[in-house]
Every structure is written in structure tokens, then in C-alpha cells.
Design a protein around this motif. Structure first.
Motif: not given
Length: 259
Positions: A17-21, A149-155, A157-158, A180-188
Motif C-alpha cells: 500500500l502506498l500513500a500520498p503524504y 510496516r510498524t517495524a519499519q517505522g511506517y503507520g 493501514v486499514t 478506500e484506505i486509512a493510514f494511522s498517520d494520515a489526516p485523510e
């Protein structure tokens, strides 16, 4: 900027999973007087292409209108990792962006292009796929990636659900869906809008990465981009020759499942 996330994308591997931050842009106000804006510095380092773009694998061609522009594989990777903060992944065929937006803009979005050369994909299962069961399986598999993911320092994901339920165009040989994907460290929440174009020897993969609020923008943008994307002569679905060509070991359901 949001965290752009791609669903179970083939070019990065199963259930990636990729994210746009955007990384570090929020600290711009703290830069020294006279120091160059890092966003402008990043933008000026990108090599944009427009018009007719033969993709690196020579199997397909983009005929872009003035509404879009293209980055090659190396610059695309820099956007995904350096600008949007995703883990490094496998090679793509590049990315396409709306010409009016820069990758570091708050409302930026882009389309990753890759090719899965696993052979000719049969569409015989088009009418028999249970997308509710498939979604449950994908949600479980997504959840199982969080420890790594968390072990690698990333939030974490759901996978929230379908933003657009999968559908298959039997005439154009194109499969569509969105998650639709939710990241723990994403505002949207993040939108992954996926299209697979079936060809003679594999599948052209196109994944739009954006925020959920951009769904009504992404859908017509993807529709427009698809009219500009074609397999080259001899590589189209109808060119398949069962006497000489390899058949993929999976069907349409696995395109959505990511493997």
C-alpha cells in the motif's frame, strides 16, 4: 499533502500500500531567509515529458493531451519515496500527473503505470467473482502487513472498503475498481483507483493515488487518460495466439486481489 496509497499493486508486490503524504514541506516556514523553497527545488529536478510517450517496455504508448504530463521510472520513484514518503518499491513504467498540478501540491494526484507480464489473462471468470468475499480477504491480508510496516517505522493501514465496486468492460478488456484506505498517520483516508488493461502477453496496470475527497476528480481524469493509452499493434488482447503465446495462471479475480 496526503499520503498516496496504492492497493495490492503488482509493481510493488502483493498487498503493498502506498500513500500520498509529502515529507518535510510543513517545515518550510522554518527555513533560513534566502534559502530556496525545497518544493521548487524538487520540482525543478524532475524531467517532465509531454505528447506521445512510448513506454519503456515498448509494448504500449501514451498519447497525452495538454491536460497531462509524464515522468519516467526514476523520477516517479523519487516522487513516491522522497516527496510522498512511501517505502521504496519495485520499478514502474513511470507516472502520469495532471499538468496543472505539481507532485508537492496539497491536492496533487498521480497515476502509476506498470506491466504484469505473466501471460494472457483469461476473462472467463468475469461473471462469477464474489466481490464481497474478495474484499474480506483483502482486508485480512492488509491487516496482516501492519506488524512489518510498524517495524519499519511506517503507520498502520486499514482497508476500509470499496470506494467503487469492481466492474469489467468486456469490449474494452478493462477492469476498474477503487479502494478506500486509512493510514494511522494520515489526516485523510486515501483513494486507490485501479484500472487493468488486458493485452496479448499481460496486463497494463494503472493506479491513481490520491485522497478520498478527490474521487469525483479522479474518476473522469482516469476515463480521459484511458482514451490516451493503448497497447501497440501486435500486443493487443485480440492479438493473442494460443499456439505460441503463454497463458497466465490466474483470471480477473486475481487482478483485483493483487496476485
Amino acid at each position: 499533502m496526503l499520503a498516496r496509497v496504492s492497493s495490492a499493486c503488482m509493481w510493488l508486490g502483493l498487498s503493498t500500500l502506498l500513500a500520498p503524504y509529502s515529507l518535510g514541506w510543513a517545515q518550510l516556514a522554518n527555513r533560513d531567509e534566502g534559502e530556496q523553497d525545497p518544493r521548487l527545488q524538487f520540482e525543478s529536478s524532475l524531467s517532465w515529458q509531454t505528447g506521445t510517450i512510448p513506454l519503456p517496455n515498448k509494448i504500449a504508448t501514451l498519447n497525452l493531451s495538454d491536460s497531462f504530463r509524464y515522468l519516467g521510472p526514476q523520477d516517479a520513484q523519487r516522487v513516491l519515496v522522497d516527496a510522498w514518503g512511501n517505502p521504496p518499491g519495485g520499478e514502474s513504467l513511470g507516472m502520469v500527473f495532471p499538468a496543472r498540478l505539481n507532485p508537492t501540491d496539497d491536492n496533487a494526484w498521480g497515476v502509476i503505470i506498470s506491466f504484469a507480464g505473466d501471460g494472457h489473462v483469461s476473462d472467463s471468470d468475469a461473471e462469477s467473482i464474489n466481490y464481497d468475499d474478495l474484499l474480506k480477504d483483502l482486508q485480512e491480508r492488509t491487516q496482516s502487513t501492519n506488524e512489518e510496516r510498524t517495524a519499519q517505522g511506517y503507520g498502520s493501514v486499514t482497508l476500509v472498503g470499496w470506494a467503487e465496486r469492481p466492474a469489467y468492460d468486456n469490449i474494452a478488456k478493462k477492469m476498474y475498481w477503487a479502494k478506500e484506505i486509512a493510514f494511522s498517520d494520515a489526516p485523510e483516508n486515501t483513494l486507490n483507483y485501479d484500472v487493468r488493461i488486458l493485452g496479448r502477453e499481460g496486463v497494463l496496470v494503472m493506479q491513481a493515488i490520491a485522497g478520498m475527497s478527490q474521487l469525483n476528480t479522479i474518476k473522469p481524469g482516469m476515463d480521459e487518460l484511458l482514451t490516451m493509452t493503448e497497447f501497440n499493434a501486435g500486443q493487443r488482447y485480440a492479438d493473442f495466439d494460443p499456439a505460441v503465446d503463454r497463458t497466465a495462471a490466474y483470471g480477473l479475480a486475481a487482478l483485483v486481489a493483487g496476485g
